[in-house]
Enzyme design. Structure first.
Site, short mmCIF file in Angstrom:
data_model
loop_
_atom_site.label_atom_id
_atom_site.label_comp_id
_atom_site.label_asym_id
_atom_site.label_seq_id
_atom_site.Cartn_x
_atom_site.Cartn_y
_atom_site.Cartn_z
CB ALA A 1 32.98 3.83 34.62
CB ILE B 1 27.37 1.56 27.53
CG1 ILE B 1 26.27 0.72 26.86
CG2 ILE B 1 27.21 3.04 27.15
CD1 ILE B 1 24.86 1.10 27.23
N GLY B 2 30.19 1.84 28.92
CA GLY B 2 31.25 2.68 29.49
C GLY B 2 32.54 2.61 28.69
NE ARG C 1 12.91 -7.77 31.68
CZ ARG C 1 11.67 -7.45 32.06
NH1 ARG C 1 11.00 -8.23 32.85
NH2 ARG C 1 11.12 -6.33 31.64
CG ASN D 1 17.23 -0.76 37.53
OD1 ASN D 1 18.42 -0.52 37.41
ND2 ASN D 1 16.63 -1.73 36.87
CD GLN E 1 23.66 5.81 40.40
OE1 GLN E 1 23.17 6.21 39.35
NE2 GLN E 1 24.46 4.77 40.44
CG ASN F 1 17.09 0.14 29.15
OD1 ASN F 1 16.55 1.21 28.91
ND2 ASN F 1 17.75 -0.57 28.24
CG ASP G 1 14.96 4.39 21.01
OD1 ASP G 1 15.17 3.18 20.92
OD2 ASP G 1 14.97 5.01 22.10
CG HIS H 1 14.93 3.18 25.46
ND1 HIS H 1 15.30 3.14 24.14
CD2 HIS H 1 15.66 2.20 26.06
CE1 HIS H 1 16.22 2.21 23.95
NE2 HIS H 1 16.45 1.63 25.11
P1 NAD Z 1 27.01 -3.78 31.46
O1 NAD Z 1 26.37 -4.84 32.28
O2 NAD Z 1 28.11 -4.12 30.51
O3 NAD Z 1 27.58 -2.64 32.41
C1 NAD Z 1 26.85 -2.12 33.46
C2 NAD Z 1 27.84 -1.67 34.51
O4 NAD Z 1 27.13 -1.00 35.52
C3 NAD Z 1 28.60 -2.82 35.17
O5 NAD Z 1 29.99 -2.59 35.07
C4 NAD Z 1 28.11 -2.77 36.61
O6 NAD Z 1 29.13 -3.14 37.53
C5 NAD Z 1 27.74 -1.30 36.74
N1 NAD Z 1 26.82 -1.01 37.84
C6 NAD Z 1 25.81 -1.77 38.33
N2 NAD Z 1 25.25 -1.18 39.38
C7 NAD Z 1 25.90 -0.02 39.58
C8 NAD Z 1 25.78 1.02 40.54
N3 NAD Z 1 24.89 0.95 41.53
N4 NAD Z 1 26.64 2.06 40.45
C9 NAD Z 1 27.55 2.11 39.48
N5 NAD Z 1 27.74 1.15 38.56
C10 NAD Z 1 26.90 0.10 38.60
O7 NAD Z 1 25.81 -3.04 30.70
P2 NAD Z 1 25.89 -2.07 29.43
O8 NAD Z 1 25.80 -2.87 28.20
O9 NAD Z 1 27.00 -1.11 29.60
O10 NAD Z 1 24.47 -1.34 29.56
C11 NAD Z 1 24.18 -0.50 30.65
C12 NAD Z 1 22.72 -0.15 30.68
O11 NAD Z 1 22.33 0.59 29.53
C13 NAD Z 1 21.76 -1.36 30.70
O12 NAD Z 1 20.71 -1.07 31.61
C14 NAD Z 1 21.22 -1.41 29.29
O13 NAD Z 1 19.96 -2.05 29.23
C15 NAD Z 1 21.11 0.07 29.01
N6 NAD Z 1 20.98 0.46 27.59
C16 NAD Z 1 20.19 1.54 27.33
C17 NAD Z 1 20.04 1.99 26.02
C18 NAD Z 1 19.17 3.17 25.69
O14 NAD Z 1 19.01 3.45 24.49
N7 NAD Z 1 18.59 3.90 26.63
C19 NAD Z 1 20.72 1.32 25.00
C20 NAD Z 1 21.55 0.25 25.30
C21 NAD Z 1 21.67 -0.18 26.63
C1 LMR Z 2 18.66 -0.99 23.22
O1 LMR Z 2 17.75 -0.25 22.84
O2 LMR Z 2 19.56 -1.39 22.47
C2 LMR Z 2 18.67 -1.46 24.66
O3 LMR Z 2 17.86 -0.63 25.44
C3 LMR Z 2 18.24 -2.89 24.73
C4 LMR Z 2 18.35 -3.47 26.10
O4 LMR Z 2 17.35 -4.11 26.52
O5 LMR Z 2 19.39 -3.33 26.76
#
Ligand code: NAD
Ligand code: LMR
Length: 329
Positions: free
Chosen positions: A13, A17-18, A93, A106, A113, A132, A160, A188
């Site tokens: 959170a 993204i949160g 990563r 992960n 969870q 991811n 996507d 993804h």
């Molecule tokens: P971020 O690093 O800004 O935030 C991640 C947060 O997760 C951090 O605040 C961290 O403290 C917290 N966290 C880590 N381990 C945790 C746990 N065990 N329990 C609860 N919280 C935990 O990252 P972000 O930019 O917010 O992105 C989050 C994830 O979303 C990444 O894995 C990113 O690659 C993924 N992502 C996915 C998509 C998609 O389309 N599926 C798109 C964009 C990003």
């Molecule tokens: C995205 O599609 O924007 C993310 O999954 C990219 C990433 O590796 O976090």
């Protein structure tokens, strides 16, 4: 407020993204303008203070639909009574990290969870994994929640899907609202397959409207599939507001339904449709109604599509084998 608040648990959170996601949930865009929500935020202990700051800002937003915000660093508590769970927090990563290391790190997050969801979530729990590698993280969580119907675990390919709509609309000089039946197949990841062969633009077949297979193969597909990397390159950080927006879209569509004559893309446990091995969490075209989704059946896949779907699904099988051999599922 006419109904009891819906409990929405958000992990990660305090992340980027949160920060983009929580205010939109609080404003009613996740579940609709008549549904009050209660936020349950999960963070790691080091980030709880930052989450508290965000909770202060949520309070300052004076959102009429927000019935409260609680913060936890313990998954069992955070998922207690959850109706919707957005699993955003994940281990990114870092330099020198192999794929196996990433999956293992992960596993350490999504296994507990999944167990916590199994132990305490509400009977109608719906799970969206954003963190991811999203499809395989969703599989790990699902495998540790044997009492929850398997189909409640989904992963996000709506970003996507939205990227594909935007690229196609730009190419054809139309509005994204004119495009229906876009599909993302597979993982993804860069192997995903955005498919326009069944899409429609203002009622006409999109592939025919494009009439340029070279553009599809060499421009459209790689642009959509590698958009995440392009955003990281440009912004110096991975997509956040667009990812949050897609998460809102995913859950909103799941809960409120797809429009007549349209569908969306969700990564869901395969029932064997289109030759995708049963159980893999792979992206499909789906319709939704009354809080349930169904994989669209009966689409004919040409050679161009078949090869690309198979490649992405093969990658998902490899990821499943990898987490199996690590003992994570
Ligand atoms: P971020 O690093 O800004 O935030 C991640 C947060 O997760 C951090 O605040 C961290 O403290 C917290 N966290 C880590 N381990 C945790 C746990 N065990 N329990 C609860 N919280 C935990 O990252 P972000 O930019 O917010 O992105 C989050 C994830 O979303 C990444 O894995 C990113 O690659 C993924 N992502 C996915 C998509 C998609 O389309 N599926 C798109 C964009 C990003
Ligand atoms: C995205 O599609 O924007 C993310 O999954 C990219 C990433 O590796 O976090």
């Amino acid at each position: 407020m006419t109904q009891a608040p819906v409990n929405v648990t958000v992990t990660g959170a305090a992340g980027q993204i949160g920060y983009a996601l929580l205010f939109r949930i609080a404003s009613g865009q996740l579940l609709g303008p008549d549904t009050p929500v209660k936020l349950r935020l999960l963070e790691i202990p080091q980030a709880v203070k930052a989450a508290e700051g965000t909770a202060m800002e949520l309070e300052d937003g004076a959102f009429p639909l927000l019935a409260g915000t609680d913060i936890f660093d313990n998954p069992k508590q955070a998922f207690e009574g959850a109706n919707v769970a957005l699993l955003v927090g994940a281990r990114p990563r870092t330099k020198g990290m192999e794929r196996g290391d990433l999956l293992e790190a992960n596993g350490g997050i999504f296994k507990p969870q999944g167990e916590a969801i199994n132990a305490g979530a509400a009977d109608d729990i719906k799970v969206l994994v954003v963190g991811n590698p999203a499809n395989t993280n969703a599989l790990i969580a699902q495998q540790h929640a044997p009492d929850v119907p398997a189909e409640r675990f989904t992963a996000m390919t709506r970003l996507d899907h939205n990227r594909a709509l935007a690229q196609l609309a730009k190419k054809l000089g139309v509005s994204v609202a004119d495009i229906k039946k876009m599909t993302i197949w597979g993982n993804h990841s860069a192997t995903q397959y955005p498919d326009v062969f069944h899409a429609e633009v203002a009622g006409k077949n999109a592939a025919e409207a494009v009439n340029d297979e070279t553009w599809l193969a060499e421009d459209f597909i790689p642009t959509v599939a590698k958009r995440g990397a392009a955003i990281i390159e440009a912004r110096g950080a991975s997509s956040a507001a667009s990812a949050a927006s897609a998460a809102i879209d995913h859950v909103h569509t799941w809960v409120n339904g797809t429009a007549e004559g349209d569908w969306t893309s969700m990564a869901v446990p395969s029932d064997g449709s289109y030759g995708v091995p049963e159980g893999l969490i792979s992206s499909f075209p789906v319709t939704t109604k009354n809080g349930k989704y169904e994989i669209v059946q009966g689409l004919e896949l040409n050679e161009f599509s078949r090869t690309r779907i198979d490649a992405s699904v093969a990658e998902l099988s490899e990821e499943r084998d990898a987490v199996r051999s690590l003992g994570l599922i």
